[in-house]
Write a protein that holds these residues in place. Structure first.
Motif, PDB file in Angstrom:
ATOM      1  N   TYR A 147       0.764  -1.310   0.274  1.00 43.50           N
ATOM      2  CA  TYR A 147       0.195  -0.847   0.084  1.00 43.50           C
ATOM      3  C   TYR A 147       1.021   1.298   0.181  1.00 43.50           C
ATOM      4  O   TYR A 147       0.633   2.208  -0.565  1.00 43.50           O
ATOM      5  CB  TYR A 147      -0.992   0.094   0.979  1.00 43.50           C
ATOM      6  N   ASN A 148       2.401   1.263   0.503  1.00 46.44           N
ATOM      7  CA  ASN A 148       2.520   2.227   0.883  1.00 46.44           C
ATOM      8  C   ASN A 148       4.043   2.628  -0.299  1.00 46.44           C
ATOM      9  O   ASN A 148       3.453   3.701  -1.521  1.00 46.44           O
ATOM     10  CB  ASN A 148       3.897   1.895   1.638  1.00 46.44           C
ATOM     11  N   SER A 149       3.334   2.154  -1.570  1.00 47.28           N
ATOM     12  CA  SER A 149       4.451   1.486  -2.542  1.00 47.28           C
ATOM     13  C   SER A 149       3.538   2.138  -3.857  1.00 47.28           C
ATOM     14  O   SER A 149       4.158   3.220  -4.793  1.00 47.28           O
ATOM     15  CB  SER A 149       4.583  -0.148  -3.178  1.00 47.28           C
ATOM     16  N   LEU A 150       1.852   1.915  -3.031  1.00 44.22           N
ATOM     17  CA  LEU A 150       1.166   2.300  -4.093  1.00 44.22           C
ATOM     18  C   LEU A 150       0.864   4.017  -4.349  1.00 44.22           C
ATOM     19  O   LEU A 150       0.774   4.867  -4.816  1.00 44.22           O
ATOM     20  CB  LEU A 150      -0.151   1.482  -4.247  1.00 44.22           C
ATOM     21  N   LEU A 151       0.879   4.804  -2.733  1.00 41.65           N
ATOM     22  CA  LEU A 151       1.247   5.791  -2.449  1.00 41.65           C
ATOM     23  C   LEU A 151       2.110   6.664  -2.735  1.00 41.65           C
ATOM     24  O   LEU A 151       2.481   7.487  -3.568  1.00 41.65           O
ATOM     25  CB  LEU A 151       0.642   5.476  -0.208  1.00 41.65           C
ATOM     26  N   ASP A 152       2.764   5.995  -2.618  1.00 43.36           N
ATOM     27  CA  ASP A 152       4.180   6.539  -3.313  1.00 43.36           C
ATOM     28  C   ASP A 152       4.645   7.160  -4.582  1.00 43.36           C
ATOM     29  O   ASP A 152       4.645   7.542  -5.121  1.00 43.36           O
ATOM     30  CB  ASP A 152       5.238   5.775  -2.699  1.00 43.36           C
ATOM     31  N   GLY A 153       3.990   6.023  -5.246  1.00 43.46           N
ATOM     32  CA  GLY A 153       4.173   5.908  -6.848  1.00 43.46           C
ATOM     33  C   GLY A 153       2.847   7.394  -7.551  1.00 43.46           C
ATOM     34  O   GLY A 153       2.989   7.894  -7.946  1.00 43.46           O
ATOM     35  N   CYS A 154       1.592   7.436  -6.263  1.00 44.76           N
ATOM     36  CA  CYS A 154       0.032   8.211  -6.996  1.00 44.76           C
ATOM     37  C   CYS A 154       1.235   9.125  -6.140  1.00 44.76           C
ATOM     38  O   CYS A 154       1.134  10.892  -6.755  1.00 44.76           O
ATOM     39  CB  CYS A 154      -0.092   8.231  -5.711  1.00 44.76           C
ATOM     40  N   ALA A 155       2.130   9.454  -5.345  1.00 41.95           N
ATOM     41  CA  ALA A 155       2.141  10.663  -4.895  1.00 41.95           C
ATOM     42  C   ALA A 155       3.731  11.390  -5.900  1.00 41.95           C
ATOM     43  O   ALA A 155       3.905  12.785  -6.526  1.00 41.95           O
ATOM     44  CB  ALA A 155       3.611  11.219  -3.731  1.00 41.95           C
ATOM     45  N   GLN A 156       4.332  10.517  -6.516  1.00 41.77           N
ATOM     46  CA  GLN A 156       5.495  10.682  -8.041  1.00 41.77           C
ATOM     47  C   GLN A 156       4.804  11.212  -9.060  1.00 41.77           C
ATOM     48  O   GLN A 156       5.239  11.311  -9.718  1.00 41.77           O
ATOM     49  CB  GLN A 156       6.610   9.608  -8.351  1.00 41.77           C
ATOM     50  N   SER A 157       3.245  10.420  -9.095  1.00 41.90           N
ATOM     51  CA  SER A 157       3.347  10.892 -10.267  1.00 41.90           C
ATOM     52  C   SER A 157       1.463  12.225  -9.859  1.00 41.90           C
ATOM     53  O   SER A 157       1.024  12.663 -11.145  1.00 41.90           O
ATOM     54  CB  SER A 157       2.024   9.970 -10.620  1.00 41.90           C
ATOM     55  N   SER A 158       1.970  12.399  -9.117  1.00 45.77           N
ATOM     56  CA  SER A 158       0.652  13.639  -8.370  1.00 45.77           C
ATOM     57  C   SER A 158      -0.936  13.120  -8.758  1.00 45.77           C
ATOM     58  O   SER A 158      -1.488  13.963  -8.915  1.00 45.77           O
ATOM     59  CB  SER A 158       0.645  14.984  -8.794  1.00 45.77           C
ATOM     60  N   LEU A 159      -1.142  11.935  -8.582  1.00 46.39           N
ATOM     61  CA  LEU A 159      -2.794  11.321  -7.949  1.00 46.39           C
ATOM     62  C   LEU A 159      -2.998  11.412  -7.361  1.00 46.39           C
ATOM     63  O   LEU A 159      -3.121  10.909  -6.593  1.00 46.39           O
ATOM     64  CB  LEU A 159      -2.464  10.332  -9.444  1.00 46.39           C
ATOM     65  N   VAL A 160      -3.853  12.584  -6.630  1.00 45.82           N
ATOM     66  CA  VAL A 160      -4.097  12.811  -5.565  1.00 45.82           C
ATOM     67  C   VAL A 160      -5.249  11.845  -4.935  1.00 45.82           C
ATOM     68  O   VAL A 160      -5.218  11.471  -4.036  1.00 45.82           O
ATOM     69  CB  VAL A 160      -4.148  14.622  -4.960  1.00 45.82           C
ATOM     70  N   ASP A 161      -6.333  11.737  -5.771  1.00 45.78           N
ATOM     71  CA  ASP A 161      -7.708  11.315  -5.946  1.00 45.78           C
ATOM     72  C   ASP A 161      -6.864  10.078  -5.609  1.00 45.78           C
ATOM     73  O   ASP A 161      -7.817   9.048  -5.018  1.00 45.78           O
ATOM     74  CB  ASP A 161      -8.589  11.663  -7.128  1.00 45.78           C
ATOM     75  N   GLU A 162      -6.222   9.177  -6.829  1.00 43.81           N
ATOM     76  CA  GLU A 162      -6.089   7.735  -6.460  1.00 43.81           C
ATOM     77  C   GLU A 162      -5.254   7.480  -5.563  1.00 43.81           C
ATOM     78  O   GLU A 162      -6.037   6.105  -4.695  1.00 43.81           O
ATOM     79  CB  GLU A 162      -5.039   7.757  -7.634  1.00 43.81           C
TER      80      GLU A 162
END
Length: 600
Positions: A376-391
């Protein structure tokens, strides 16, 4: 019992050895009540001795009856029988192995009682104490144990030598390890066992003394002591962990050509080299090692394949994943949670979030596995790198619904996610909400990200307020936190804030009031180049140069050990900017391991 009765009926002479054998049988068969009854019979027949009491004490200790075991020691004394090393070593072992911290704390009282009874701790006593030392052991326990070994009258043997160095490695104190290695190897101990050589090699590897690592290895080989797979594993790991995977691979190839040693090479040994090349992001060497493993018919494990996948992730070569998965399937090895987690991390690093989400779905449906906190943390970090806040917020909700508790790492990633979207208020709200809900105490990394969010949004005062909250909660700031605040304060020409912050970071007088607790506010890791560059940046304006000059004077007076670049010192004291050559030199060092705060 029947055999004993037969002996007794036959008129055979019965002695304490026969009685103790019956007692031992009761204990071995876990018949504690029968053992106690038999002990009473032995005392009645005048056959009880130290061995009898030690046997029954051991039985009570194994059953968790510490009180009864200690009562038996007192009973021995009343019966004018002297407790011996075996008696006390059993109690010491039970004490340090207890799950109750309060019982474990009593071990030194047992040692004192042992010494008061005239029984000197021996090698077994020291081995028991060493076995239970680790990185979280109190300093007093470590010191007392080492002192017992120094005071021991028995000659230190090879087994205890191995125990000492392995304990020092577990404790994780390089200075202690180096001291004990010098002390131990200055004696007359002759090492003959492969296991002991392995322990020494491992210890020297942790101490980063590669000269001694190779000396031990060459001595063992010169004396024709055949290494075990564990010894070779220690040697390969020592070489790899000290930055030489090529040297480790060359050594494996040498052993592979030795008819006496090639049979001990296994997947674990090769995996150390694979991990070494993976950390260097040297994909070519990783595949070469993998091909050699296949050529030598090494039995590959899930760890091997997970290491190969980790290489793909680190090197951003996710195109190599299908071939590795195909080889796993051919070897009938099923992916585990680490396999999926590694692939997920790789997809997130290359910014392929659709592949990452697809992988999670596949893991659930095909493998029957559920994501853990790391995934889950990896997914969150991926979203952060791509600036995908809602995801990212959707992943957080899914994480909570799955009953996976967020950690401080989760909070750090969430702050980064909100910071990149310029949602500073929401970053603070999330930290507050999740900390309260899951009883988390934000650590220095969470606070550093919060301060960074404030600085990026040019909210210097809020960043300083966050630093003040860290002080209130006894969280020591790291160098990144201070560096970002220095940079932002200089950019906003708030030189009084720079002055108060830097004095707090360096432990100087005149710091901001909330940084008065020097032991907490001072940042030992603050780089001298950061200090120099902050001062040089301030020197670019008359007001800033005046503040920088005062800082420099107090720094020389109170912290002369902190070195400031001589060019910067002259510049500040003379009231001008540093030469362009110095500025360019600082800029050119960026990305080469130097911690640049900012260029003037």
């Amino acid at each position: 019992m029947n055999v004993f009765q037969s002996l007794k009926s036959s008129g055979a002479e019965l002695n304490s050895v026969v009685y103790n054998t019956v007692l031992d049988a009761c204990v071995e068969c876990s018949k504690l009540e029968k053992a106690e009854a038999w002990m009473e019979q032995m005392k009645k027949d005048g056959m009880s001795d130290v061995v009898s009491y030690n046997t029954l004490i051991k039985a009570h200790l194994q059953a968790g009856h510490m009180g009864k075991a200690r009562a038996l020691v007192e009973e021995m004394r009343v019966a004018q029988l002297q407790p011996n090393c075996i008696t006390f070593n059993e109690i010491v072992n039970a004490t340090v192995s207890s799950p109750d911290r309060r019982v474990r704390a009593e071990v030194w009282k047992v040692i004192q009682e042992m010494q008061a009874a005239g029984v000197k701790p021996n090698q077994v006593t020291c081995s028991i104490l060493l076995k239970n030392l680790n990185g979280s052991s109190p300093e007093s326990d470590i010191n007392h144990t080492m002192q017992l070994i120094n005071d021991m009258e028995e000659q230190l043997d090879e087994v205890l030598l191995s125990s000492v160095v392995e304990a020092c490695v577990r404790i994780g104190k390089p200075d202690l390890l180096n001291t004990k290695l010098r002390q131990l190897m200055s004696g007359d101990i002759k090492v003959n066992g492969s296991h002991t050589f392995g322990s020494l090699i491992k210890a020297y590897g942790h101490a980063r003394d590669m000269k001694s690592v190779w000396r031990c290895w060459k001595e063992m080989r010169t004396r024709h002591i055949k290494p075990t797979s564990i010894t070779v594993g220690c040697m390969i790991e020592a070489v790899v962990s000290n930055g030489d995977p090529d040297g480790a691979w060359h050594l494996i190839q040498e052993l592979g050509e030795d008819p006496h040693c090639k049979g001990i090479l296994n997947a674990v040994i090769y995996c150390s080299v694979l991990k070494g090349f993976t950390r260097e992001k040297n994909a070519g060497k990783v595949w070469s090692v993998y091909e050699e493993m296949q050529k030598r018919n090494i039995d590959l494990s899930i760890v091997t394949y997970n290491t190969l996948l980790d290489c793909c992730a680190r090197c951003c070569r996710m195109d190599g994943v299908p071939d590795i998965l195909a080889d796993m399937k051919k070897a009938n090895i099923k992916p585990n949670i680490i396999t999926y987690s590694t692939m997920l991390k790789g997809h997130c690093q290359v910014g392929d979030l659709s592949a990452a989400f697809k992988l999670v779905k596949e893991m659930r449906e095909e493998a029957g596995l559920v994501p853990d906190e790391i995934m889950y943390n990896s997914l969150l970090d991926g979203c952060a790198q791509s600036s995908l806040v809602d995801e990212g917020l959707r992943v957080l909700r899914e994480m909570e619904e799955a009953g996976v508790k967020p950690s401080n790492f989760t909070l750090s990633v969430l702050v980064k996610l909100m910071s990149r979207a310029r949602r500073v208020d929401q970053a603070f709200d999330l930290v507050k909400e999740l900390s309260g809900k899951y009883h988390l105490s934000p650590n220095s990394h969470v606070y550093a990200n919060l301060v960074q969010a404030c600085c990026f949004s040019k909210q210097l005062q809020r960043g300083i307020k966050t630093l003040e909250e860290m002080m209130e909660r006894k969280v020591q700031p790291d160098k990144r936190t201070y560096s970002m605040l220095f940079r932002t304060a200089v950019q906003q020409c708030q030189f009084d804030k720079v002055d108060g912050l830097m004095r707090g970071a360096l432990g100087l007088s005149g710091a901001l009031p909330f940084l008065s607790n020097r032991s907490l506010a001072t940042c030992p890791g603050i780089e001298e180049v950061a200090v120099s560059e902050t001062l040089s940046s301030m020197a670019s304006s008359p007001e800033g140069n005046k503040v920088a000059a005062g800082l420099l004077v107090d720094l020389r007076k109170e912290k002369p050990s902190v070195r400031v670049d001589p060019t910067v010192q002259r510049c500040v004291l003379q009231g001008g900017q540093p030469p362009q050559s110095w500025t360019q030199e600082r800029r050119s060092s960026k990305g080469k391991g130097r911690a640049l705060v900012f260029a003037p």
